[in-house]
Scaffold this active site. Structure first.
Site, PDB file in Angstrom:
ATOM      1  N   LYS A 114       1.311  39.450  27.783  1.00  0.00           N
ATOM      2  CA  LYS A 114       2.723  39.140  27.298  1.00  0.00           C
ATOM      3  C   LYS A 114       2.544  37.530  27.112  1.00  0.00           C
ATOM      4  O   LYS A 114       3.382  37.155  26.118  1.00  0.00           O
ATOM      5  CB  LYS A 114       3.804  39.436  28.047  1.00  0.00           C
ATOM      6  CG  LYS A 114       3.941  40.982  27.805  1.00  0.00           C
ATOM      7  CD  LYS A 114       5.407  41.449  28.428  1.00  0.00           C
ATOM      8  CE  LYS A 114       5.514  42.905  27.901  1.00  0.00           C
ATOM      9  NZ  LYS A 114       6.700  43.598  28.655  1.00  0.00           N
ATOM     10  N   LYS A 197      -2.342  51.681  22.182  1.00  0.00           N
ATOM     11  CA  LYS A 197      -1.157  52.368  22.682  1.00  0.00           C
ATOM     12  C   LYS A 197       0.161  52.308  21.811  1.00  0.00           C
ATOM     13  O   LYS A 197       0.323  51.086  21.200  1.00  0.00           O
ATOM     14  CB  LYS A 197      -0.821  51.980  24.113  1.00  0.00           C
ATOM     15  CG  LYS A 197       0.520  51.711  24.521  1.00  0.00           C
ATOM     16  CD  LYS A 197       0.755  51.099  26.061  1.00  0.00           C
ATOM     17  CE  LYS A 197       1.658  49.866  25.823  1.00  0.00           C
ATOM     18  NZ  LYS A 197       3.223  50.440  26.476  1.00  0.00           N
ATOM     19  N   LYS A 200       6.674  49.614  20.720  1.00  0.00           N
ATOM     20  CA  LYS A 200       7.606  49.116  19.881  1.00  0.00           C
ATOM     21  C   LYS A 200       7.252  47.683  19.022  1.00  0.00           C
ATOM     22  O   LYS A 200       7.551  47.380  17.941  1.00  0.00           O
ATOM     23  CB  LYS A 200       8.826  48.863  20.484  1.00  0.00           C
ATOM     24  CG  LYS A 200       9.077  47.927  21.583  1.00  0.00           C
ATOM     25  CD  LYS A 200      10.198  47.847  22.539  1.00  0.00           C
ATOM     26  CE  LYS A 200      10.059  46.997  23.582  1.00  0.00           C
ATOM     27  NZ  LYS A 200       9.592  47.869  24.738  1.00  0.00           N
TER      28      LYS A 200
HETATM   29  P1  ATP Z   1       6.272  48.375  24.307  1.00  0.00           P
HETATM   30  O1  ATP Z   1       6.612  49.433  23.620  1.00  0.00           O
HETATM   31  O2  ATP Z   1       6.617  46.863  24.024  1.00  0.00           O
HETATM   32  O3  ATP Z   1       4.631  48.399  24.708  1.00  0.00           O
HETATM   33  P2  ATP Z   1       7.158  49.962  26.334  1.00  0.00           P
HETATM   34  O4  ATP Z   1       7.359  51.041  25.404  1.00  0.00           O
HETATM   35  O5  ATP Z   1       5.979  50.034  27.255  1.00  0.00           O
HETATM   36  O6  ATP Z   1       6.777  48.629  25.706  1.00  0.00           O
HETATM   37  P3  ATP Z   1       8.691  49.993  28.488  1.00  0.00           P
HETATM   38  O7  ATP Z   1      10.153  49.965  28.757  1.00  0.00           O
HETATM   39  O8  ATP Z   1       7.637  49.029  29.104  1.00  0.00           O
HETATM   40  O9  ATP Z   1       8.672  49.864  27.029  1.00  0.00           O
HETATM   41  O10 ATP Z   1       8.244  51.335  28.728  1.00  0.00           O
HETATM   42  C1  ATP Z   1       9.011  52.689  29.250  1.00  0.00           C
HETATM   43  C2  ATP Z   1       8.096  53.705  29.877  1.00  0.00           C
HETATM   44  O11 ATP Z   1       7.362  54.268  28.721  1.00  0.00           O
HETATM   45  C3  ATP Z   1       7.130  53.041  30.981  1.00  0.00           C
HETATM   46  O12 ATP Z   1       6.898  53.891  31.940  1.00  0.00           O
HETATM   47  C4  ATP Z   1       5.754  53.123  30.104  1.00  0.00           C
HETATM   48  O13 ATP Z   1       4.406  53.382  31.063  1.00  0.00           O
HETATM   49  C5  ATP Z   1       5.886  54.280  29.010  1.00  0.00           C
HETATM   50  N1  ATP Z   1       5.145  54.214  27.953  1.00  0.00           N
HETATM   51  C6  ATP Z   1       5.390  52.994  27.029  1.00  0.00           C
HETATM   52  N2  ATP Z   1       4.647  53.087  25.931  1.00  0.00           N
HETATM   53  C7  ATP Z   1       3.776  54.340  26.032  1.00  0.00           C
HETATM   54  C8  ATP Z   1       2.749  54.901  25.466  1.00  0.00           C
HETATM   55  N3  ATP Z   1       2.548  54.669  24.274  1.00  0.00           N
HETATM   56  N4  ATP Z   1       2.243  56.294  26.070  1.00  0.00           N
HETATM   57  C9  ATP Z   1       2.716  56.740  27.040  1.00  0.00           C
HETATM   58  N5  ATP Z   1       3.851  56.315  27.979  1.00  0.00           N
HETATM   59  C10 ATP Z   1       4.111  54.931  27.380  1.00  0.00           C
END
Ligand code: ATP
Ligand code: LTN
Length: 330
Positions: A114, A197, A200
């Site tokens: 980040k 992965k 958002k």
């Molecule tokens: P970003 O979208 O910016 O990568 P994020 O979606 O990871 O952020 P968080 O609030 O950090 O947003 O994530 C919430 C939960 O969702 C966490 O437990 C994270 O491990 C899970 N998560 C996020 N993206 C994925 C994914 N692609 N696959 C599985 N689990 C996910």
């Protein structure tokens, strides 16, 4: 005998959760309510580690709270709170930061990623100490298990190290938690770039639960696959097709093997279309529930305050035990 405690949090950093959040973490949150004593929260303090707009943060916090209820978090069964409404999170974080080495904090890969994105020199101290706040969140409630996606594993390791360090130095106070990561859905991949992965920060390949249904249908239709034609599960050679099978399986309840059989001899277009259908049949009633909950904001605020009150009772007990051990004046 009391049930094991589960704790997890999610940041209110977008207008909608995406299917990666749902399948990687939130689905487990809902399922664990029957077998565990659950504490879940909106991590609004984590959300200010990068620049935020105050009005947007407040709206997204309320909106995320409604989304969690709509997904099936039951505010009677579980404690559902907003992090900033429970001051003990910040209190414990200070103590934990005094037990964390600078090198240890610097090794966290999410921070490095980040910080690199925004330019390391402009990254805040909060972004660096973010995992220490996360450790405090978990240890405050004496959690046994923490359901998260794969990307959070390193933060969980730090949490365990800090708990063991504190207990070793000052005497047992903390439960040492375990990460709870469901292998199959731990990493949902981006529909446009199935080697990264779903996130958002890459909107074109990210399926938001609150997106218009047509948008979701289109995103699945244009999902990237490969130049073969056979539908089979192979995450290395066929990441796009495997991701669609994983998503389909999670929403349809059929196993990946059953799906591979059912799609034998059929085309990628069929897999995309049918995967969109099972996802949409989940999303449509979900969107209606969210809309209904958001019609009564004051009721949502009442639920938030109740959640915070119940959380404070547990959290204050931990703070009392910690303060007694570290030598703060009685
Ligand atoms: P970003 O979208 O910016 O990568 P994020 O979606 O990871 O952020 P968080 O609030 O950090 O947003 O994530 C919430 C939960 O969702 C966490 O437990 C994270 O491990 C899970 N998560 C996020 N993206 C994925 C994914 N692609 N696959 C599985 N689990 C996910
Ligand atoms: N860092 C997590 C959100 C989070 C969390 C927590 C998860 C903050 N505190 C405590 C589990 C337990 C994320 O970005 N997904």
């Amino acid at each position: 005998m009391s049930k094991p405690r589960v704790l997890s949090g999610i940041q209110p950093t977008s207008d909608s959760f995406h299917i990666g959040n749902h399948l990687g973490a939130l689905k487990n949150w809902v399922a664990m309510q029957d077998t565990h004593d659950c504490v879940y929260f909106i991590a609004d303090m984590h959300a200010i580690t990068v620049e935020q707009d105050p009005k947007l943060l407040r709206d997204r916090t309320l909106n995320s709270y409604a989304q969690l209820l709509a997904l099936g978090i039951d505010s009677k069964k579980s404690i559902l709170l907003v992090q900033s409404q429970v001051p003990q999170h910040a209190q414990l974080m200070w103590i934990m930061s005094c037990l964390t080495g600078i090198g240890e904090a610097n090794r966290m890969t999410q921070f490095k990623d980040k910080a690199a994105k925004g330019g390391t020199s402009s990254a805040s101290v909060g972004l660096l100490t973010y995992p220490i706040l996360q450790a405090a969140d978990i240890l405050l409630y004496q959690a046994n298990a923490v359901p998260v996606g794969e990307d959070q594993r390193q933060h969980l390791e730090l949490t365990r190290d800090l708990a063991i360090r504190f207990n070793g130095r000052f005497g047992d106070v903390f439960t040492v938690p375990q990460a709870f990561i469901v292998k199959e859905t731990a990493k949902i991949m981006d529909l446009q770039d199935p080697t990264s992965k779903m996130s958002k920060s890459a909107p074109s390949g990210c399926v938001n639960l609150l997106d218009p249904l047509k948008t979701t249908e289109k995103k699945f239709k244009s999902a990237v696959t490969d130049s073969e034609t056979k539908i089979r599960f192979d995450q290395t050679k066929k990441p796009g097709v495997s991701n669609l099978l994983t998503i389909n399986s999670a929403y349809s309840g059929q196993s990946v093997e059953q799906l591979v059989k059912a799609f034998e001899g059929r085309m990628y277009g069929d897999l995309k279309k049918e995967t969109a259908e099972v996802v949409l049949s989940f999303i449509e009633p979900y969107q209606n529930r969210v809309a209904e909950l958001l019609t009564d904001k004051s009721e949502l605020e009442t639920l938030m305050h109740n959640g915070a009150d119940r959380a404070i009772e547990i959290a204050q007990e931990t703070i009392n035990a910690v303060y007694a051990k570290i030598g703060f004046a009685l």
